[in-house]
Scaffold this motif. Structure first.
Motif, short mmCIF file in Angstrom:
data_model
loop_
_atom_site.label_atom_id
_atom_site.label_comp_id
_atom_site.label_asym_id
_atom_site.label_seq_id
_atom_site.Cartn_x
_atom_site.Cartn_y
_atom_site.Cartn_z
N TRP A 166 48.25 10.63 -6.91
CA TRP A 166 47.67 11.94 -7.21
C TRP A 166 47.13 11.87 -8.63
O TRP A 166 47.88 11.67 -9.58
CB TRP A 166 48.75 12.99 -7.08
CG TRP A 166 48.34 14.42 -7.26
CD1 TRP A 166 47.26 14.91 -7.93
CD2 TRP A 166 49.03 15.56 -6.76
NE1 TRP A 166 47.24 16.27 -7.88
CE2 TRP A 166 48.32 16.70 -7.15
CE3 TRP A 166 50.19 15.72 -6.02
CZ2 TRP A 166 48.73 17.99 -6.83
CZ3 TRP A 166 50.60 16.99 -5.70
CH2 TRP A 166 49.87 18.12 -6.09
N VAL A 167 45.83 12.04 -8.79
CA VAL A 167 45.19 11.99 -10.11
C VAL A 167 44.81 13.41 -10.51
O VAL A 167 44.10 14.10 -9.78
CB VAL A 167 43.94 11.08 -10.09
CG1 VAL A 167 43.25 11.09 -11.45
CG2 VAL A 167 44.32 9.66 -9.70
N GLY A 168 45.27 13.83 -11.68
CA GLY A 168 44.97 15.17 -12.16
C GLY A 168 44.20 15.19 -13.46
O GLY A 168 43.88 16.26 -13.98
N SER A 169 43.85 14.02 -13.97
CA SER A 169 43.12 13.94 -15.24
C SER A 169 41.72 13.43 -14.98
O SER A 169 41.53 12.29 -14.53
CB SER A 169 43.86 12.99 -16.19
OG SER A 169 43.13 12.85 -17.38
N TYR A 170 40.72 14.25 -15.25
CA TYR A 170 39.33 13.90 -15.00
C TYR A 170 38.43 14.91 -15.71
O TYR A 170 38.87 15.98 -16.11
CB TYR A 170 39.02 13.89 -13.50
CG TYR A 170 39.66 15.04 -12.76
CD1 TYR A 170 39.08 16.30 -12.75
CD2 TYR A 170 40.86 14.86 -12.09
CE1 TYR A 170 39.69 17.36 -12.10
CE2 TYR A 170 41.46 15.91 -11.44
CZ TYR A 170 40.88 17.17 -11.45
OH TYR A 170 41.47 18.21 -10.81
N SER A 171 37.17 14.57 -15.82
CA SER A 171 36.18 15.47 -16.37
C SER A 171 35.56 16.25 -15.21
O SER A 171 34.76 15.72 -14.44
CB SER A 171 35.09 14.68 -17.11
OG SER A 171 34.02 15.53 -17.45
N ASP A 172 35.94 17.52 -15.10
CA ASP A 172 35.47 18.36 -13.99
C ASP A 172 33.94 18.37 -13.90
O ASP A 172 33.38 18.12 -12.82
CB ASP A 172 35.95 19.80 -14.16
CG ASP A 172 37.43 19.94 -13.92
OD1 ASP A 172 38.20 19.55 -14.81
OD2 ASP A 172 37.82 20.45 -12.86
N ASN A 173 33.28 18.68 -15.01
CA ASN A 173 31.82 18.82 -14.98
C ASN A 173 31.13 17.51 -14.64
O ASN A 173 30.16 17.50 -13.88
CB ASN A 173 31.32 19.38 -16.31
CG ASN A 173 31.76 20.81 -16.54
OD1 ASN A 173 31.98 21.56 -15.57
ND2 ASN A 173 31.92 21.20 -17.78
N ALA A 174 31.62 16.40 -15.17
CA ALA A 174 31.00 15.10 -14.88
C ALA A 174 31.17 14.75 -13.39
O ALA A 174 30.23 14.26 -12.76
CB ALA A 174 31.61 14.02 -15.76
N LEU A 175 32.35 15.00 -12.84
CA LEU A 175 32.57 14.70 -11.41
C LEU A 175 31.72 15.61 -10.52
O LEU A 175 31.15 15.16 -9.53
CB LEU A 175 34.04 14.86 -11.05
CG LEU A 175 34.97 13.72 -11.44
CD1 LEU A 175 36.40 14.04 -11.02
CD2 LEU A 175 34.53 12.41 -10.83
N LYS A 176 31.63 16.88 -10.88
CA LYS A 176 30.82 17.80 -10.08
C LYS A 176 29.36 17.35 -10.07
O LYS A 176 28.70 17.37 -9.02
CB LYS A 176 30.94 19.23 -10.63
CG LYS A 176 32.27 19.87 -10.32
CD LYS A 176 32.34 21.27 -10.93
CE LYS A 176 33.70 21.89 -10.70
NZ LYS A 176 33.79 23.26 -11.26
N LYS A 177 28.88 16.93 -11.22
CA LYS A 177 27.49 16.48 -11.31
C LYS A 177 27.29 15.18 -10.53
O LYS A 177 26.33 15.04 -9.77
CB LYS A 177 27.10 16.29 -12.77
CG LYS A 177 25.66 15.91 -12.97
CD LYS A 177 25.31 15.80 -14.44
CE LYS A 177 23.85 15.38 -14.59
NZ LYS A 177 23.49 15.21 -16.00
#
Length: 189
Positions: A166-177
Motif C-alpha cells: 500500500w503506497v500512500g506517498s505520491y504527488s497527487d497533481n503529477a499523477l493526475k496529470k
C-alpha cells in the motif's frame, strides 16, 4: 443456515467453514449475474481470512511475471462489496501494466522500487456525490470506505498468492496529470 452451493451442477464439498460457505454462495451469485467472467476458486487452495491477515506483508521486491487479470478483477470485486455510506460506491480502480507508465508513477512517488512491479492498482474516489448527500461529512465517509476497500483488496490479493504494498506517498497533481485522472478525484493509494 447456508445453502448447499452448486459448482458446475455438482455439490461443493460439505466440510468447509461458514466463511467459505458464504464466499461460495457469493461467487455462485456472481457467476449467474451480469459479471460472468468470475470463477469459483478451488476450495483446496483457497486461503481463509485469518491466514490472509497473518501472511499479508508489504513487499517491495517483485517477480517479473504477468498477473492474471481474472485474479485482479476478482480481488477488486471483493473490495467493492462494501461497506459504503448509504451503499454508494464512489471508488474507481485504475490498473496500470505499461512499464513506462509504471516507471513514471514510481518517479512521482519518489520510490524507485515501484518501477519493478509488473502491475499497479490505483484506487481513486469521487467525493462529489457523497458530499452532496452528507455535506462535509461525505469526505470522511469517503476516506473510511476507501481504507476498508484497499485493505480488502490487499487481503484478496494475499489470499491468491500475490504480494503487494500500500503506497500512500505520491504527488497527487503529477499523477493526475500523468494518468488523466479527473482533478476532482482523490487518489487514495
Amino acid at each position: 443456515i447456508f445453502p448447499q452451493p452448486q459448482i458446475g451442477g455438482k455439490c461443493a464439498q460439505t466440510n468447509v467453514n461458514k466463511f467459505e460457505w458464504y464466499w461460495l454462495v457469493k461467487c455462485e451469485i456472481i457467476l449467474t449475474s451480469h459479471r460472468q467472467f468470475f470463477i469459483v476458486p478451488n476450495l483446496k487452495t483457497k486461503m481463509d481470512i485469518d491466514s490472509a491477515i497473518r501472511l499479508r506483508k508489504s513487499v517491495r521486491n517483485f517477480q517479473n511475471r504477468r498477473v492474471d487479470w481474472r485474479t485482479i478483477l476478482e480481488a477488486i470485486d471483493g473490495a467493492i462489496q462494501g461497506p459504503f455510506a448509504g451503499n454508494n460506491n464512489n471508488l474507481r480502480f485504475l490498473i496500470v501494466e505499461n512499464k513506462e507508465s509504471i516507471k513514471k508513477i514510481s518517479e512521482h512517488c519518489e520510490q524507485a522500487w515501484i518501477a519493478e512491479s509488473p502491475l499497479l492498482i490505483l484506487v481513486c474516489s469521487d467525493d462529489a456525490y457523497l458530499e452532496e448527500i452528507y455535506g462535509e461529512r461525505g469526505r470522511v465517509y469517503s476516506r473510511q470506505q476507501s481504507g476498508a476497500a484497499i485493505q480488502t483488496l490487499i487481503l484478496n490479493l494475499t489470499s491468491q498468492g500475490i504480494d503487494s504494498c500500500w503506497v500512500g506517498s505520491y504527488s497527487d497533481n503529477a499523477l493526475k496529470k500523468e494518468l488523466d485522472i479527473p482533478s476532482d478525484f482523490q487518489i487514495e493509494a
